[in-house]
Design an enzyme around this catalytic site. Sequence first.
Site, short mmCIF file in Angstrom:
data_model
loop_
_atom_site.label_atom_id
_atom_site.label_comp_id
_atom_site.label_asym_id
_atom_site.label_seq_id
_atom_site.Cartn_x
_atom_site.Cartn_y
_atom_site.Cartn_z
N ASP A 1 -45.86 -8.12 41.99
CA ASP A 1 -46.59 -9.38 41.75
C ASP A 1 -46.19 -10.50 42.71
OD1 ASP A 1 -48.28 -8.64 39.67
OD2 ASP A 1 -46.81 -9.11 38.12
N TYR B 1 -51.66 -18.97 41.45
CA TYR B 1 -50.93 -17.80 40.95
C TYR B 1 -49.48 -18.16 40.63
CZ TYR B 1 -49.38 -12.89 40.98
OH TYR B 1 -48.87 -11.68 40.64
FE1 FEO Z 1 -47.02 -8.72 36.12
FE2 FEO Z 1 -49.80 -8.08 37.99
O1 FEO Z 1 -48.62 -7.90 36.58
#
Ligand code: FEO
Length: 404
Positions: free
Chosen positions: A164, A196
């Site tokens: 991630d 993000y």
């Molecule tokens: Fe922690 Fe993309 O999942």
Amino acid sequence: MKAIKIKPDIYWVGAIDWAIRDFHGYVTTNGTTYNNYIVLDEQITLFDTVKHTFSKTTIDNIKSLVEPSKIKNIIINHIENDHVTSLDDIMALSPDAKIYITEKGKKGLARFFDISKWDINVVKTGDTLNIGKRNLLFLETPMLHWPDSMMTYIKEDKLLISQDGFGQHYASVARFDDEFITCYSVSELEDAVIDYYSNILMPFGILIKNKIAEIQKLGLEIDMIAPDHGIIWRKDPSKILNMYLDMANGKAELRVAIIYDTMWQSTELMTVPIAQGIQDEGVDVKVMKLRAVPNSIAIKEFWKSRGCLIGSPTLNNSMYPTVADFLTYLKGLRPRHRLIGAFGSYGWGGGAVRDIYDVFKKTELEIVEPGVQVNYRPSIEDEEKCYDFGRDFARKVKDYHTQF
Ligand code: FEO
């Protein structure tokens, strides 16, 4: 989509989720991708899988390069559902593949699948695996952002597969940073990174700084960073490393985010003179009504701004429910390095502003007190009070800004 070469004998075999708009509550207005990678070395090695709804997509992508039965190793860098839930479909085609995963990852994996028939190998930081011409180095990254998380470095390719970390939720035809910038823009990419980071990684700034320092200390040469979401950093991987260091250090724009909700418009009317006061101090301002924007977008704007003002009417002696919802989300992200204050309106007993400050006191934010409140409807005098409040808050933001 099809498999896409990212390095000699290394391919992206992931999936693009153009339609997803609710990623466990995080509003993904641009969709996302689930990236996984395959290395066609003497031991064919797959890195991560994808969300189960895209099992067929990744399997078809793998099949376009090699029969899945030939996969010898599967590296599971992270066990969250979007990366692991097609593992059983892949293992059905590659039953002899060895799985490499952290100790915590193995424990979690056993909650998703019956792993008794799988050859699972626990790895930790510093462990290596030779797959032919290449050597993999495993780097645990606990709590970045789950306890199981790790990254894998391929020395011969100077490639960091970062799960991630360094990702973005953005579905696009671009697979690489340079392609994205050509199709869209640098600012769109930076916005996706901040979106993000603020919604997923904000609590982990100190861990991020330490992990980047650890990578630098190891002297790993990195010329590509391949995350599990969004674009792959090949043009300038140092850009994303520097952005992460800046964000972990609390860097933000000289700006104030006004995030509010309103009942009979009194709190909303307060935002106008407050914003004007901020602007008149030469500080940018962004005003967002919570019933008009998702929490995840408000969080991004909060994080981009050096200061934030939260506004709420009083309802049942406390803050408005949407404001409480936003503050619960904000508190969970353990924000730091930002100035915060509150304003609001009330009819009789009040309580919203008091309760908002009570939430602030449970965070590490720099609190500016007292907030400003108006009774029923802002009068001319109240508007002047709001203007002064905004102006004074902006001055404090400018002073605070100089610390970064
Ligand atoms: Fe922690 Fe993309 O999942």
